[in-house]
Scaffold this motif. Structure first.
Motif, PDB file in Angstrom:
ATOM      1  N   TYR A  47       0.877  -1.175   0.000  1.00  0.00           N
ATOM      2  CA  TYR A  47       0.000   0.000   0.000  1.00  0.00           C
ATOM      3  C   TYR A  47       0.911   1.221   0.000  1.00  0.00           C
ATOM      4  CZ  TYR A  47      -3.984   2.961   1.390  1.00  0.00           C
ATOM      5  OH  TYR A  47      -4.982   3.899   1.436  1.00  0.00           O
ATOM      6  N   SER A  85      -9.701  -5.643   8.062  1.00  0.00           N
ATOM      7  CA  SER A  85      -9.405  -4.652   7.036  1.00  0.00           C
ATOM      8  C   SER A  85      -8.098  -4.987   6.337  1.00  0.00           C
ATOM      9  CB  SER A  85      -9.411  -3.235   7.617  1.00  0.00           C
ATOM     10  OG  SER A  85      -8.124  -2.826   7.981  1.00  0.00           O
ATOM     11  N   LEU A  86      -7.987  -4.470   5.120  1.00  0.00           N
ATOM     12  CA  LEU A  86      -6.772  -4.646   4.317  1.00  0.00           C
ATOM     13  C   LEU A  86      -6.404  -3.299   3.729  1.00  0.00           C
ATOM     14  CD1 LEU A  86      -4.662  -6.246   2.521  1.00  0.00           C
ATOM     15  CD2 LEU A  86      -6.483  -6.399   0.812  1.00  0.00           C
ATOM     16  N   SER A 145      -4.110  -2.135   0.754  1.00  0.00           N
ATOM     17  CA  SER A 145      -3.291  -2.630  -0.350  1.00  0.00           C
ATOM     18  C   SER A 145      -3.697  -1.955  -1.652  1.00  0.00           C
ATOM     19  CB  SER A 145      -3.467  -4.144  -0.494  1.00  0.00           C
ATOM     20  OG  SER A 145      -2.630  -4.625  -1.511  1.00  0.00           O
ATOM     21  N   ILE A 173      -6.497  -7.691  -2.935  1.00  0.00           N
ATOM     22  CA  ILE A 173      -7.820  -7.184  -2.547  1.00  0.00           C
ATOM     23  C   ILE A 173      -8.882  -8.258  -2.763  1.00  0.00           C
ATOM     24  CG2 ILE A 173      -9.641  -5.509  -3.147  1.00  0.00           C
ATOM     25  CD1 ILE A 173      -7.357  -3.471  -3.664  1.00  0.00           C
ATOM     26  N   GLN A 183     -11.075 -10.314  -0.009  1.00  0.00           N
ATOM     27  CA  GLN A 183     -12.552 -10.334  -0.004  1.00  0.00           C
ATOM     28  C   GLN A 183     -13.091 -11.760  -0.046  1.00  0.00           C
ATOM     29  OE1 GLN A 183     -13.995  -7.708  -3.119  1.00  0.00           O
ATOM     30  NE2 GLN A 183     -14.160  -6.052  -1.629  1.00  0.00           N
ATOM     31  N   VAL A 200     -11.685  -2.665   2.780  1.00  0.00           N
ATOM     32  CA  VAL A 200     -10.459  -2.458   2.007  1.00  0.00           C
ATOM     33  C   VAL A 200     -10.121  -0.967   1.990  1.00  0.00           C
ATOM     34  CG1 VAL A 200      -9.383  -2.648  -0.279  1.00  0.00           C
ATOM     35  CG2 VAL A 200     -10.812  -4.515   0.601  1.00  0.00           C
ATOM     36  N   ASN A 201      -8.899  -0.686   2.385  1.00  0.00           N
ATOM     37  CA  ASN A 201      -8.331   0.663   2.358  1.00  0.00           C
ATOM     38  C   ASN A 201      -9.057   1.678   3.245  1.00  0.00           C
ATOM     39  OD1 ASN A 201      -6.371  -0.379   0.739  1.00  0.00           O
ATOM     40  ND2 ASN A 201      -7.217   0.409  -1.172  1.00  0.00           N
TER      41      ASN A 201
END
Ligand code: NAP
Ligand code: MG
Length: 485
Positions: A264, A418-419, A421, A427, A431, A441-442
């Protein structure tokens, strides 16, 4: 206790003292000398009476038109909207969160309740062409009956609302048990239902200790549904007791929510989002991020960003506008968090920032813990496994994204994850394969007011709350056949 306001249970449309005649004092966690009031220590008999009252009110309430029920809810919402500052101030005083956080509860409550007032009129059913000539088949949704709503102290106003309003909208009646630490929010809620002129018995409240009367609620055969938010330990007990009567459950429980950071670009942004999601409400949210799982190459920069954000918090009484983090709910909870921090040291991790209980001046009036980052943690350490429920974030370094996913999923919990990236494969992999009810995400772990909310594994069972899925808990289907020829 002289001078203290004495509050009572709300049963059958009136305020009733507990049969025990016993009350307990409730104090402000930011100032333990600030007595909020005295609240009932209810017994099983009080719980039974409240359940009976809800049961008696069920037939007429469930037979109102959905639009008629919606009118009561709209009246409640109008009253809530006028009282946002008053409710916010009470939550801040009773729960200890900052005023900004406290105001968020009634504000969000207005939005979510308005949605559910409308949902009463969107009770969709099922119809299919019959496989027999001259037959019409229609499945309609019907309310389940008396719903028990049991809530924790961390969102003392919004969580009960999320249970009571959908229950009412769908035609059920309610018995509500607020958390022992935050009974005033429950009283305010009942006062608003009184103002909305809800028919007697449609909503009832019993205040007291869950360990005393909780089983009487879960085990009462008149209760047809239990919507609970709280710890996995208590949720498990409720589930076992409810099973005796085949009572439906919607259980929202603990979490050990991970945030993965892998390729990220904006590590500064990720750090700020993660620290915020770890520290909001002093880390006492079920969706708090409590594990950051980071690729080795990002660890130093990410951890520096998290430390910077953590150091920016101003601790104190949430009523002070300068304060950005309030105290821990009570001393026992504070001691438990401190023991976890010590266990990290004992097991060889590094307390990189924070880690201390604050003392001196106003800090001695409550239990304040600095935002804490624990680094060099391994997945098998106690702090990496247990829900700590305080402002403590554990950083675990990994060599690859695949290892990060494995560590993230290696937990009994599955509430939120959460991620951060920029890698599309990561991603989609996240999911698809993260074992959690909600996957972000993000960004941190903020949810929408109209989307379903819930967890998997030991974090939740039953239909997700909020959003359209809530109907599946608060209603059952009745399949009707008519043969006309
Ligand atoms: P808790 O100890 O499980 O208490 C939750 C509620 O259950 C309280 O009203 C409690 O009453 C009551 N209770 C206790 N024993 C009971 C029994 N035998 N039968 C029925 N009810 C009983 O949880 P907490 O400490 O208040 O809250 C923190 C926990 O809630 C954390 O684990 C957190 O993750 C979880 N939580 C989950 C979500 C989610 O949506 N998944 C949201 C917020 C919080 P007393 O207060 O009188 O003990
Ligand atoms: Mg209290």
């Amino acid at each position: 206790m002289s001078g203290a306001t004495r509050y009572n249970n709300f049963i059958g449309g009136g305020w009733k003292p507990p049969r025990s005649g016993a009350y307990y004092p409730d104090y402000n966690p930011a100032d333990e000398k600030d007595l909020i009031g005295e609240f009932p220590l209810s017994t099983n008999e009080d719980a039974d009476e409240a359940i009976k009252s809800a049961s008696d009110a069920f037939t007429s309430w469930s037979r109102l038109l959905p639009a008629e029920r919606a009118k009561y809810i709209e009246k409640f919402v109008a009253h809530l909207a006028e009282n946002v500052p008053r409710v916010g101030a009470a939550i801040c005083r009773e729960e200890g969160k900052t005023m900004k956080e406290a105001l968020g509860e009634p504000t969000r409550g207005v939005v979510e309740c308005s949605y559910f007032a409308g949902e009463a009129q969107r009770l969709d059913g099922i119809t299919m062409p019959s496989d027999r000539k001259g037959v019409v088949s229609v499945a309609t949704r019907v309310p389940i009956g008396v719903v028990a709503a049991i809530s924790p102290w961390n969102f003392p106003f919004l969580t009960p609302l999320r249970k009571i309003i959908p229950a009412l909208a769908m035609g059920n009646t309610v018995v509500f048990k607020p958390a022992f630490d935050t009974p005033l929010s429950g009283v305010l809620l009942m006062e608003m239902f009184e103002k909305a002129e809800l028919p007697p018995g449609v909503v009832n409240m019993v205040i007291g200790k869950g360990s005393t009367m909780g089983d009487a609620i879960s085990g009462n055969p008149l209760v047809r549904g239990i919507t609970f938010t709280g710890s996995t330990t208590v949720g498990r007990r409720i589930n076992q007791i409810a099973a005796q009567n085949f009572t439906k459950v919607q259980l929202e429980m603990g979490g050990k929510n991970p945030s993965i950071v892998a390729d990220y670009a904006n590590l500064e942004k990720a750090a700020a989002e993660i620290a915020t999601a770890a520290c909001a409400v002093s880390g006492q949210r079920c969706t708090s991020i409590s594990r950051v799982i980071v690729l080795e190459k990002h660890a130093e920069e990410l951890e520096a960003g998290i430390i910077e954000k953590m150091k920016s918090y101003v601790l104190g009484n949430g009523a002070d506008p300068k304060v950005t983090m309030g105290p821990i709910i009570n001393r026992a909870a504070g001691e438990s968090i401190m023991a976890y921090i010590q266990s990290a040291r004992d097991q060889g991790a590094t307390v990189k920032t924070g880690g201390r209980q604050l003392h001196g001046g106003d800090y001695d009036k409550g239990f304040y813990i600095e935002p804490t980052l624990i680094t060099d943690a391994t997945p098998s350490m106690k702090v990496s496994i247990d829900e700590i429920f305080g402002p403590v974030l554990v950083s675990i370094k990994v060599k690859s994204f695949a290892e990060a996913m494995k560590v993230a999923n290696d937990t009994e919990y599955g509430l939120a994850a959460s991620l951060f990236s920029d890698n599309l494969s990561y991603i989609y992999d996240f999911q698809q394969n993260i074992e959690s009810g909600m996957a972000h995400v993000n960004h941190g772990t903020v949810t929408d007011s109209t989307m379903p909310f819930g967890g998997v594994k030991h974090s939740g069972i039953g239909p997700f709350s909020k959003g359209v899925t809530n109907k599946d808990f608060y209603t059952a289907f009745k399949v009707n056949y008519v043969k006309y020829a």
